[in-house]
Design a protein around this motif. Structure first.
Motif, PDB file in Angstrom:
ATOM      1  N   ILE A  19       0.828  -1.203   0.000  1.00 15.41           N
ATOM      2  CA  ILE A  19       0.000   0.000   0.000  1.00 15.41           C
ATOM      3  C   ILE A  19       0.866   1.258   0.000  1.00 15.41           C
ATOM      4  CG2 ILE A  19      -0.192   0.489   2.481  1.00 15.41           C
ATOM      5  CD1 ILE A  19      -3.142   0.127   0.074  1.00 15.41           C
ATOM      6  N   ASP A  20       0.296   2.350  -0.464  1.00 11.12           N
ATOM      7  CA  ASP A  20       0.952   3.658  -0.384  1.00 11.12           C
ATOM      8  C   ASP A  20       0.769   4.182   1.040  1.00 11.12           C
ATOM      9  OD1 ASP A  20       1.890   6.213  -0.570  1.00 11.12           O
ATOM     10  OD2 ASP A  20       0.654   6.809  -2.270  1.00 11.12           O
ATOM     11  N   ARG A  21       1.766   3.942   1.876  1.00 12.04           N
ATOM     12  CA  ARG A  21       1.627   4.240   3.298  1.00 12.04           C
ATOM     13  C   ARG A  21       1.590   5.741   3.580  1.00 12.04           C
ATOM     14  NH1 ARG A  21       4.898  -0.403   3.311  1.00 12.04           N
ATOM     15  NH2 ARG A  21       6.837   0.769   3.411  1.00 12.04           N
ATOM     16  N   VAL A  22       2.242   6.542   2.761  1.00 12.53           N
ATOM     17  CA  VAL A  22       2.213   7.996   2.973  1.00 12.53           C
ATOM     18  C   VAL A  22       0.791   8.520   2.802  1.00 12.53           C
ATOM     19  CG1 VAL A  22       3.016  10.213   2.088  1.00 12.53           C
ATOM     20  CG2 VAL A  22       4.618   8.303   2.298  1.00 12.53           C
ATOM     21  N   VAL A  27      -4.413  10.299   5.241  1.00 10.92           N
ATOM     22  CA  VAL A  27      -5.837  10.099   5.506  1.00 10.92           C
ATOM     23  C   VAL A  27      -6.085  10.072   7.009  1.00 10.92           C
ATOM     24  CG1 VAL A  27      -7.749   8.457   5.336  1.00 10.92           C
ATOM     25  CG2 VAL A  27      -6.321   8.922   3.333  1.00 10.92           C
ATOM     26  N   GLY A  28      -5.240   9.366   7.747  1.00 16.18           N
ATOM     27  CA  GLY A  28      -5.373   9.322   9.200  1.00 16.18           C
ATOM     28  C   GLY A  28      -5.248  10.698   9.830  1.00 16.18           C
ATOM     29  N   ILE A  29      -4.339  11.514   9.324  1.00 21.62           N
ATOM     30  CA  ILE A  29      -4.172  12.880   9.844  1.00 21.62           C
ATOM     31  C   ILE A  29      -5.432  13.705   9.606  1.00 21.62           C
ATOM     32  CG2 ILE A  29      -2.899  15.037   9.520  1.00 21.62           C
ATOM     33  CD1 ILE A  29      -0.416  13.333   8.941  1.00 21.62           C
ATOM     34  N   LEU A  30      -5.977  13.623   8.392  1.00 20.77           N
ATOM     35  CA  LEU A  30      -7.179  14.399   8.078  1.00 20.77           C
ATOM     36  C   LEU A  30      -8.372  13.947   8.922  1.00 20.77           C
ATOM     37  CD1 LEU A  30      -6.913  14.659   4.184  1.00 20.77           C
ATOM     38  CD2 LEU A  30      -6.379  16.412   5.877  1.00 20.77           C
ATOM     39  N   ILE A  31      -8.521  12.637   9.125  1.00 21.01           N
ATOM     40  CA  ILE A  31      -9.603  12.149   9.975  1.00 21.01           C
ATOM     41  C   ILE A  31      -9.411  12.645  11.409  1.00 21.01           C
ATOM     42  CG2 ILE A  31     -10.555  10.060  11.030  1.00 21.01           C
ATOM     43  CD1 ILE A  31     -10.235   8.662   8.362  1.00 21.01           C
ATOM     44  N   GLY A  32      -8.162  12.686  11.863  1.00 24.86           N
ATOM     45  CA  GLY A  32      -7.889  13.222  13.194  1.00 24.86           C
ATOM     46  C   GLY A  32      -8.304  14.672  13.315  1.00 24.86           C
ATOM     47  N   PHE A  33      -7.978  15.482  12.301  1.00 25.97           N
ATOM     48  CA  PHE A  33      -8.412  16.877  12.309  1.00 25.97           C
ATOM     49  C   PHE A  33      -9.927  16.976  12.226  1.00 25.97           C
ATOM     50  CE2 PHE A  33      -4.017  18.194  11.171  1.00 25.97           C
ATOM     51  CZ  PHE A  33      -3.890  19.220  12.086  1.00 25.97           C
ATOM     52  N   GLY A  34     -10.550  16.028  11.509  1.00 28.58           N
ATOM     53  CA  GLY A  34     -11.999  16.025  11.441  1.00 28.58           C
ATOM     54  C   GLY A  34     -12.625  15.870  12.802  1.00 28.58           C
ATOM     55  N   ILE A 284      -2.630  21.707   7.116  1.00 26.84           N
ATOM     56  CA  ILE A 284      -3.747  21.002   6.485  1.00 26.84           C
ATOM     57  C   ILE A 284      -3.643  21.099   4.961  1.00 26.84           C
ATOM     58  CG2 ILE A 284      -6.251  21.024   6.160  1.00 26.84           C
ATOM     59  CD1 ILE A 284      -6.513  21.911   9.082  1.00 26.84           C
ATOM     60  N   ILE A 285      -3.339  22.298   4.469  1.00 23.97           N
ATOM     61  CA  ILE A 285      -3.150  22.474   3.027  1.00 23.97           C
ATOM     62  C   ILE A 285      -2.017  21.578   2.528  1.00 23.97           C
ATOM     63  CG2 ILE A 285      -2.462  24.113   1.226  1.00 23.97           C
ATOM     64  CD1 ILE A 285      -3.860  26.298   2.872  1.00 23.97           C
ATOM     65  N   GLY A 286      -0.937  21.508   3.313  1.00 18.62           N
ATOM     66  CA  GLY A 286       0.204  20.681   2.939  1.00 18.62           C
ATOM     67  C   GLY A 286      -0.149  19.214   2.864  1.00 18.62           C
ATOM     68  N   VAL A 287      -1.000  18.730   3.771  1.00 25.99           N
ATOM     69  CA  VAL A 287      -1.408  17.322   3.745  1.00 25.99           C
ATOM     70  C   VAL A 287      -2.167  17.018   2.455  1.00 25.99           C
ATOM     71  CG1 VAL A 287      -2.853  15.574   4.857  1.00 25.99           C
ATOM     72  CG2 VAL A 287      -1.432  17.089   6.248  1.00 25.99           C
ATOM     73  N   PHE A 288      -3.097  17.893   2.095  1.00 27.01           N
ATOM     74  CA  PHE A 288      -3.820  17.697   0.838  1.00 27.01           C
ATOM     75  C   PHE A 288      -2.859  17.749  -0.357  1.00 27.01           C
ATOM     76  CE2 PHE A 288      -7.589  19.168   3.309  1.00 27.01           C
ATOM     77  CZ  PHE A 288      -8.421  18.093   3.033  1.00 27.01           C
ATOM     78  N   ALA A 289      -1.932  18.696  -0.338  1.00 33.63           N
ATOM     79  CA  ALA A 289      -0.990  18.830  -1.444  1.00 33.63           C
ATOM     80  C   ALA A 289      -0.119  17.586  -1.585  1.00 33.63           C
ATOM     81  CB  ALA A 289      -0.120  20.074  -1.251  1.00 33.63           C
ATOM     82  N   VAL A 290       0.350  17.048  -0.476  1.00 34.72           N
ATOM     83  CA  VAL A 290       1.172  15.833  -0.519  1.00 34.72           C
ATOM     84  C   VAL A 290       0.394  14.688  -1.150  1.00 34.72           C
ATOM     85  CG1 VAL A 290       2.218  14.032   0.914  1.00 34.72           C
ATOM     86  CG2 VAL A 290       2.700  16.436   1.381  1.00 34.72           C
ATOM     87  N   MET A 291      -0.853  14.510  -0.740  1.00 34.36           N
ATOM     88  CA  MET A 291      -1.655  13.420  -1.280  1.00 34.36           C
ATOM     89  C   MET A 291      -1.843  13.550  -2.794  1.00 34.36           C
ATOM     90  SD  MET A 291      -4.613  13.013   1.662  1.00 34.36           S
ATOM     91  CE  MET A 291      -5.383  11.614   0.837  1.00 34.36           C
ATOM     92  N   VAL A 292      -2.199  14.748  -3.247  1.00 36.56           N
ATOM     93  CA  VAL A 292      -2.513  14.939  -4.660  1.00 36.56           C
ATOM     94  C   VAL A 292      -1.252  14.928  -5.514  1.00 36.56           C
ATOM     95  CG1 VAL A 292      -3.504  16.519  -6.355  1.00 36.56           C
ATOM     96  CG2 VAL A 292      -4.637  16.196  -4.146  1.00 36.56           C
ATOM     97  N   ILE A 293      -0.277  15.774  -5.169  1.00 35.12           N
ATOM     98  CA  ILE A 293       0.908  15.925  -6.008  1.00 35.12           C
ATOM     99  C   ILE A 293       1.731  14.645  -6.034  1.00 35.12           C
ATOM    100  CG2 ILE A 293       3.063  17.200  -6.304  1.00 35.12           C
ATOM    101  CD1 ILE A 293       1.634  19.639  -5.105  1.00 35.12           C
TER     102      ILE A 293
END
Length: 388
Positions: A19-22, A27-34, A284-293
């Protein structure tokens, strides 16, 4: 992680190695912020509408737990499994979206939701990931089957989706799906001229929506002319960012959640800015950017056209949804009721985004695996065929 070492051949160990662990950690970080932001924003909103103080918190805990399960379960699928799930999901979501026009709940002049016990469902949310995978299969399989009209079928399905979303109306969702479709056509080999023609058609469609739909005209005019109309929500959100400064006012100390009716949903990013500050917002913006880019860059080395087109479509929709939410909260674009993935309140949003990321993890799993066996004991091939 000794239990998941290379000598461990259990299904869980093989899944973890492939799996892509990064992306999974993001995803875990974003759910935590949620969870954190729901604890901060939702009690005040619940009290204001006369509901139990913890109603939104309890419901969102269930939604996010279910979303985490969907991510894991979907990531276990094979390429064929992803395609079958997408077709089934697309047909069901298309039928349910049509049902909203007949028996849907009307909110602010739009029929986008179906009432269920304990929650309402927005079927069009599930059209996004399923349509991206279905379109990718149609576009790529036509190159394997000479007489298969994949491109024509893809445009036909897009036309049906366009008609349904226009009838609700849901211009924001339609814009996201159209952008995803154009991105996939470009990656599949469509010329720049035709991509430009498609973009020009989108501009013409936006102009048409501005002329036809009063709520679209109102939002655009309020964005272009600050002195015109009611700017209460966006002005309040911008003041919240200013009050938060660099480090924020502290958990529970924000005031925007007491003032905005959608502080737990469309404007949850403003709550993050006021209580936790600019640094957390940038994180938070950086987490989304890492996932997409990161995912899109990995596709540059992908040999399977189905994986490349499908994953690009899925991540385009995911990234665009995050941008629209944060951009409208910061008044960079006209306001649009779109949730922040995994963070805003909403069951339909959480589950559809979870389906999106689960499909991305499943599609990219084999090429990100370690060692000889990349996908559950199957030796990866550099000449993989489009799944039929």
């Amino acid at each position: 992680m000794s239990g998941l070492s290379r000598i461990n051949t259990s299904q869980a160990a093989r899944w973890w190695r492939s799996i892509d662990r990064v992306t999974l950690i993001c995803v875990g970080i974003l759910i935590g912020f949620g969870y954190i932001l729901m604890l901060a924003a939702s009690p005040a909103v619940a009290v204001r509408i006369g509901a139990s103080r913890d109603m939104f918190i309890f419901k969102q805990v269930c939604f996010l737990l279910l979303a985490a399960g969907i991510v894991i379960a979907t990531s276990l699928l094979s390429l064929r499994g992803v395609r079958i799930a997408a077709w089934v999901g697309f047909v069901l979501a298309l039928g349910a979206t049509f049902l909203t026009l007949v028996h849907g709940i009307e909110i602010k002049g739009a029929r986008r939701w179906i009432a269920l016990p304990m929650m309402s469902v927005q079927p069009s949310e599930f059209l996004k990931p399923c349509f991206a995978v279905v379109t990718a299969w149609l576009l790529t399989v036509r190159k394997e089957r000479r007489y298969f009209p994949g491109l024509l079928v893809a445009f036909g399905l897009f036309g049906v989706v366009l008609l349904l979303l226009k009838s609700q109306p849901d211009i924001g969702m339609l814009s996201v799906i159209t952008t995803v479709f154009l991105t996939q056509l470009f990656i599949d080999g469509l010329s720049l001229f035709l991509v430009g023609a498609g973009a020009a058609s989108m501009v013409a469609a936006f102009i048409g929506a501005y002329m036809v739909f009063p709520h679209v005209r109102s939002r655009v005019e309020r964005f272009l002319h600050p002195a015109v109309g009611d700017h209460y929500q966006i002005d309040t959100a911008l003041r919240a960012f200013g009050n938060g400064g660099l480090l924020g006012r502290g958990p529970g100390e924000g005031r925007v959640k007491d003032l905005l009716p959608d502080a737990h949903a469309d404007f949850v990013f403003a709550v993050a800015g006021e209580e936790f500050g600019m640094l957390i917002c940038l994180f938070i913006i950086g987490v989304f950017a890492v996932m997409v880019i990161r995912t899109l860059l990995k596709l540059l080395r992908e040999n399977d056209p189905f994986i490349a087109v499908a994953t690009a479509g899925l991540m385009t929709g995911f990234g665009l949804q995050a941008f629209v939410n944060m951009g409208s909260t910061l008044h960079l674009i006209p306001t649009k009721g779109m949730t922040l993935p995994f963070i805003s309140y909403g069951g339909s949003s959480a589950m559809s985004v979870a389906l999106t990321i689960g499909m991305v993890l499943a599609l990219t799993r084999s090429r990100l695996g370690e060692g000889r066996f990349g996908q559950f004991g199957q030796a990866p091939s550099s000449n993989r065929k489009v799944p039929s």
